[in-house]
Design a protein around this motif. Structure first.
Motif, mmCIF file in Angstrom:
data_model
loop_
_atom_site.group_PDB
_atom_site.id
_atom_site.type_symbol
_atom_site.label_atom_id
_atom_site.label_comp_id
_atom_site.label_asym_id
_atom_site.label_seq_id
_atom_site.Cartn_x
_atom_site.Cartn_y
_atom_site.Cartn_z
ATOM 1 N N TRP A 34 0.846 -1.192 0.000
ATOM 2 C CA TRP A 34 0.000 0.000 0.000
ATOM 3 C C TRP A 34 0.882 1.244 0.000
ATOM 4 N N MET A 35 0.615 2.173 -0.926
ATOM 5 C CA MET A 35 1.363 3.434 -1.004
ATOM 6 C C MET A 35 0.459 4.562 -0.549
ATOM 7 N N LYS A 36 0.968 5.411 0.332
ATOM 8 C CA LYS A 36 0.171 6.546 0.775
ATOM 9 C C LYS A 36 0.015 7.546 -0.363
ATOM 10 N N ILE A 37 -1.220 7.967 -0.606
ATOM 11 C CA ILE A 37 -1.461 8.914 -1.696
ATOM 12 C C ILE A 37 -1.972 10.250 -1.182
ATOM 13 N N GLY A 38 -2.062 10.406 0.152
ATOM 14 C CA GLY A 38 -2.424 11.724 0.651
ATOM 15 C C GLY A 38 -3.234 11.695 1.925
ATOM 16 N N ASP A 39 -3.376 12.888 2.513
ATOM 17 C CA ASP A 39 -4.234 13.081 3.675
ATOM 18 C C ASP A 39 -5.578 13.618 3.206
ATOM 19 N N VAL A 40 -6.640 13.098 3.792
ATOM 20 C CA VAL A 40 -7.985 13.481 3.370
ATOM 21 C C VAL A 40 -8.457 14.658 4.210
ATOM 22 N N VAL A 41 -8.951 15.702 3.528
ATOM 23 C CA VAL A 41 -9.520 16.857 4.220
ATOM 24 C C VAL A 41 -10.924 17.077 3.691
ATOM 25 N N GLY A 42 -11.737 17.787 4.470
ATOM 26 C CA GLY A 42 -13.061 18.165 3.983
ATOM 27 C C GLY A 42 -14.068 17.047 4.001
ATOM 28 N N GLY A 43 -13.828 15.981 4.753
ATOM 29 C CA GLY A 43 -14.789 14.898 4.836
ATOM 30 C C GLY A 43 -15.969 15.300 5.688
ATOM 31 N N SER A 44 -16.943 14.411 5.783
ATOM 32 C CA SER A 44 -18.159 14.782 6.486
ATOM 33 C C SER A 44 -17.936 14.892 7.983
ATOM 34 N N ASN A 45 -16.770 14.430 8.468
ATOM 35 C CA ASN A 45 -16.486 14.647 9.885
ATOM 36 C C ASN A 45 -16.194 16.123 10.169
ATOM 37 N N GLN A 46 -15.857 16.863 9.096
ATOM 38 C CA GLN A 46 -15.575 18.284 9.286
ATOM 39 C C GLN A 46 -16.760 19.150 8.856
ATOM 40 N N GLN A 47 -17.455 18.761 7.790
ATOM 41 C CA GLN A 47 -18.651 19.479 7.353
ATOM 42 C C GLN A 47 -19.822 18.526 7.562
ATOM 43 N N THR A 48 -20.466 18.609 8.676
ATOM 44 C CA THR A 48 -21.447 17.587 9.036
ATOM 45 C C THR A 48 -22.738 17.716 8.277
ATOM 46 N N SER A 49 -23.129 18.906 7.874
ATOM 47 C CA SER A 49 -24.414 19.015 7.186
ATOM 48 C C SER A 49 -24.435 20.263 6.324
ATOM 49 N N LYS A 50 -25.287 20.221 5.317
ATOM 50 C CA LYS A 50 -25.551 21.407 4.512
ATOM 51 C C LYS A 50 -26.629 22.222 5.222
ATOM 52 N N SER A 51 -26.574 23.520 4.985
ATOM 53 C CA SER A 51 -27.499 24.343 5.753
ATOM 54 C C SER A 51 -28.552 25.031 4.902
ATOM 55 N N VAL A 52 -28.362 25.128 3.571
ATOM 56 C CA VAL A 52 -29.284 25.891 2.744
ATOM 57 C C VAL A 52 -29.753 25.037 1.570
ATOM 58 N N VAL A 53 -31.050 25.049 1.308
ATOM 59 C CA VAL A 53 -31.601 24.347 0.154
ATOM 60 C C VAL A 53 -31.981 25.379 -0.893
ATOM 61 N N TYR A 54 -31.528 25.166 -2.126
ATOM 62 C CA TYR A 54 -31.847 26.069 -3.224
ATOM 63 C C TYR A 54 -32.148 25.236 -4.460
ATOM 64 N N GLU A 55 -33.308 25.455 -5.069
ATOM 65 C CA GLU A 55 -33.744 24.702 -6.244
ATOM 66 C C GLU A 55 -33.638 23.195 -6.016
ATOM 67 N N GLY A 56 -34.006 22.776 -4.814
ATOM 68 C CA GLY A 56 -34.072 21.352 -4.505
ATOM 69 C C GLY A 56 -32.757 20.714 -4.116
ATOM 70 N N LYS A 57 -31.652 21.485 -4.053
ATOM 71 C CA LYS A 57 -30.348 20.934 -3.712
ATOM 72 C C LYS A 57 -29.803 21.636 -2.479
ATOM 73 N N GLU A 58 -28.967 20.912 -1.727
ATOM 74 C CA GLU A 58 -28.363 21.484 -0.527
ATOM 75 C C GLU A 58 -27.021 22.137 -0.860
ATOM 76 N N TYR A 59 -26.794 23.314 -0.302
ATOM 77 C CA TYR A 59 -25.548 24.035 -0.522
ATOM 78 C C TYR A 59 -25.013 24.543 0.817
ATOM 79 N N ASP A 60 -23.675 24.770 0.838
ATOM 80 C CA ASP A 60 -23.078 25.387 2.020
ATOM 81 C C ASP A 60 -23.499 26.851 2.137
#
Length: 798
Positions: free
Chosen positions: A374-400
């Motif tokens: 196994w070769m390390k290909i990077g550190d993961v950022v921005g996963g759902s552990n950091q952004q737990t939920s979207k807060s705004v719905v626009y035209e049927g989709k969730e956005y930050d």
């Protein structure tokens, strides 16, 4: 030299300051290649003999005033035995360089937006694709054709090796096959923007798309295979010399190597966008990415980088940060991830990814079959552990975020939805496009997004000069009746008056005019002399045959049954009769037509379509007269006449009107004003007339062929390459469907006239596959003029 059957790094070339957007293998020097970049330069790289097995910059090419986005190499010619390099850029231009000069030999201008794709063909032909939704064919520094039909940016182009076939792929999700400037077929199947095309053979090609798939197509239209492995947009594809295996690159940070239809190896990069790749003559693969570095990979052990450089590449990869929304990692829940012990289990396939939890970090690893680890290909950022939920719905989709933008004071506000994983420049651009706002607001809107999302943007914000199209190229820049054949009267049941049913029309000419059919011409004349009696033909061919009494009889008959509002008075009928008598014979003793009579003819030509044909027949004869030609074709009225005649030749129109309108256009060439009018309206007239090649009516086909021939004659002594290209295109397309031998003959004469004594036109005809298209006519002996003329055209194209 031993081969490991697995590609490893050969060298890294940090030669560009910004993204490397295009690569192409050069013809000279041996083993060299060309790169282009957003840093506005192109560079030629030559293999060096140093221990690092690297490449040396031969020179840096500059000529663009904005990002350079594509490159191709034009094959060697007598003039340029080392070949040429063509580059396309965001300045809407194509620069063409020799191999030994940093400044362009010449610049091709014509596109109205970014040139993002280039391909070269035989005889120096160049094909370009642009965000302006068109592709253009270039030859000898001139635009020969514009291929129109896509409804969005043309991201990909290719030229097939035989038959003069060209391909274009677009953000409208389709691929189009072009022959002689006409779209022959549209390929559908991709679900998003088509990003690249690669030719396999004269009958097959690959395409890749933002929909994460690669497709293999037959030129006949069938998709014979779909390949899946990429997890994000696929930007580029290149085929190995065995015409089976290939490589691809994309937004999922990978180069993927495909053998026997399967992804056999995945090489990850410490850069988000792996834009481009090309296969070098020795089988090595050059790859360009968004970090500005070109990396070359090889499967030959002797050319592989040393252990230190291989480890440095692996270390660089392991330090990368990965946003899961842009790759193949999915939504991450840290509490569900295994620890480092998970890496003790071997992977199932090359390129498989595995996420592990290391304290408060998430790390991504990739399985390497070749190394068995196994070769390390990077550190993961921005996963759902950091952004737990979207807060705004626009035209049927969730956005930050959903911002409210006020562009004009007092005007309506506009909504701008945004996710932190998105490129602010691309989002800003799409917002401007959607709301039909000026691109000059791009920096302002993008900086507004960056300022209002500080601390939430994954990775460094793009600089203001960055290309807003990260491959989210969902960008959209500009966001038949069959006529009857031969002798049957298609207009009346009476069988008396049949327009065009008389002898073959004659042309002014000498003792051996092959157009008369009146017996003056004998094929023996050609055998007894080396003179080419067929072309170039610069005097116009006209339709002179007429029976004035029958035309008048039919006119009066139809007038008797015409609706009251369209009935012509006896005075008008007498005026039309005087006009007809004046213009129907070459040596008429009648006084010249008066302006009043000509105006009455023009008014009568607006009769209802089902009864207008005898009036059109009078007009066909009248426009040969100098007075009528000057009046109807002059500057003031000429465009009206042209548009009126074109209204009759739409494919669903009446065959009699189609034929007579075409014949009238042909006869307009007899006068100076008529020639000037038709040359000014050439592009519209020929493109509209060409559609009638599909109508099954030999008289219409003969009239169409004559129109092309008359245009070719006018263009013969001119240097209007675009006009000649259109003549070649229309004649070539018509020969696909026309069967009548007289029509075929006139099209052959048109081809011969177009290419005679013009090397550029000859090169274009060859690149369009005209040779192979007309060779079947060489054996035609009835009439013999067809075979003889065809042989002479082929001789011009040798």
């Amino acid at each position: 030299m031993a081969s490991s059957n697995s590609y490893k790094l050969r060298c890294s070339i940090p030669g560009h300051e910004m993204d490397v957007r295009g690569l192409a293998a050069a013809v000279f020097p041996d083993g060299a290649f060309v790169s282009v970049s957003r840093d506005r330069t192109g560079r030629i790289w030559v293999p060096n003999s140093s221990p690092d097995k690297g490449f040396t910059e031969m020179h840096c090419m500059s000529g663009h005033s904005d990002f350079v986005s594509c490159v191709c190499v034009i094959a060697p010619s007598e003039t340029y035995p080392r070949g040429l390099i063509a580059t396309g850029g965001h300045d809407n231009n194509i620069c063409v360089f020799s191999m030994d000069q940093p400044q362009p030999l010449f610049t091709l201008k014509g596109h109205k937006n970014t040139v993002c794709a280039l391909a070269s063909g035989k005889f120096g032909t160049l094909l370009s694709g642009s965000w302006d939704t068109t592709a253009k064919v270039w030859l000898n520094e001139k635009c020969m054709m514009t291929l129109q039909g896509h409804t969005a940016a043309v991201w990909a182009v290719a030229i097939l090796p035989e038959q003069g076939l060209m391909l274009s792929g677009s953000a409208d999700k389709t691929i189009k096959l072009w022959k002689a400037g006409r779209c022959e077929k549209t390929f559908t199947g991709h679900e998003d923007c088509v990003r690249a095309l690669a030719v396999i053979s004269s009958t097959e090609f690959f395409s890749c798309s933002n929909d994460t798939s690669i497709r293999r197509w037959l030129v006949t239209g069938e998709c014979v295979q779909v390949y899946y492995s990429h997890t994000n947009y696929i930007y580029n594809i290149a085929v190995f010399p065995n015409c089976q295996d290939f490589v691809s690159t994309g937004e999922d940070r990978t180069l993927r190597i495909w053998r026997q239809g399967e992804c056999s190896q995945t090489i990850r990069f410490p850069a988000q966008s792996v834009w481009c790749c090309c296969i070098l003559p020795n089988g090595d693969i050059a790859v360009g990415a968004s970090d500005g570095i070109i990396r070359v990979f090889t499967e030959v052990e002797d050319r592989m980088a040393n252990a230190e450089d291989l480890q440095a590449f692996e270390d660089e990869l392991s330090k990368a940060t990965i946003d899961p929304k842009t790759g193949d990692l999915g939504d991450i829940k840290m509490e569900d991830l295994p620890g480092r012990e998970h890496l003790d289990e071997p992977g199932n396939r090359d390129g498989q990814t595995r996420l592990i939890k290391d304290g408060q970090k998430v790390e991504a690893y990739q399985w390497s079959v070749n190394d068995g680890r196994w070769m390390k290909i990077g550190d993961v950022v921005g996963g759902s552990n950091q952004q737990t939920s979207k807060s705004v719905v626009y035209e049927g989709k969730e956005y930050d975020y959903v911002f409210t933008i006020d562009v004009n004071e007092g005007g309506p506000s506009m909504k701008l939805p945004y996710n932190v994983s998105e490129d602010p420049w691309l989002t800003a651009h799409n917002f401007l496009q959607k709301n039909d706002l000026s691109p000059m607001f791009l920096d302002q809107v993008a900086n507004f997004i960056i300022e209002n999302t500080k601390g939430h943007v994954v990775g460094p914000a793009q600089p203001a000069v960055a290309d807003p199209f990260t491959g989210g190229a969902r960008y959209i820049p500009g966001a038949s009746d069959d006529g009857s054949g031969s002798g049957a009267d298609p207009f009346t049941g009476s069988g008396r008056y049949i327009p065009g049913s008389g002898p073959n029309p004659s042309a002014p000419g000498g003792v051996a005019d092959p157009f008369t059919g009146g017996g003056a011409y004998s094929s023996a004349a050609l055998r007894q002399t080396a003179t080419n009696i067929y072309f170039p033909k610069s005097d116009g061919v006209t339709f002179d045959q007429a029976n004035a009494s029958q035309i008048l009889t039919k006119l009066k008959e139809l007038n008797g049954g015409a609706p009251q509002e369209h009935k012509l008075s006896e005075d008008i009928l007498e005026s039309l009769q005087r006009l007809l008598m004046c213009v129907s014979g070459p040596n008429s003793s009648e006084p010249p037509p008066t302006i009043q009579e000509i105006n009455l003819l023009w008014k009568a030509s607006h009769w209802p379509e089902d009864i207008v044909f005898p009036v059109l027949d009078i007009m066909r004869l009248a426009v040969r007269h100098p007075q009528v030609n000057e009046t109807l074709c002059g500057e003031a009225e000429g465009v009206q006449l042209c548009n009126h005649l074109l209204s009759f030749i739409r494919p669903e129109g009446r065959p009699a009107n189609q034929m007579l309108a075409l014949r009238t256009l042909c006869n307009c060439f007899t006068g100076r004003q008529g020639r000037a009018l038709l040359m000014a309206q050439r592009e519209t007239v020929l493109s509209r007339a060409a559609d009638l090649a599909t109508v099954c009516n030999k008289n219409i086909h003969i009239a169409l062929a004559t129109l092309v021939l008359n245009y070719a004659g006018c263009l013969h002594h001119q240097s209007d390459l675009e006009g000649k290209a259109q003549c070649l295109s229309v004649a070539s397309r018509a020969l696909e469907t026309v069967q009548d031998k007289e029509a075929v003959f006139r099209l052959l004469v048109a081809l011969g006239t177009t290419v005679a004594s013009d090397q550029t036109a000859q090169d274009l005809a060859r690149s369009l596959g005209v040779n192979s298209q007309i060779s079947k006519y060489t054996s035609v002996s009835d009439p013999s003029k067809v075979g003889e003329c065809c042989q002479l055209v082929l001789k011009e194209l040798q």
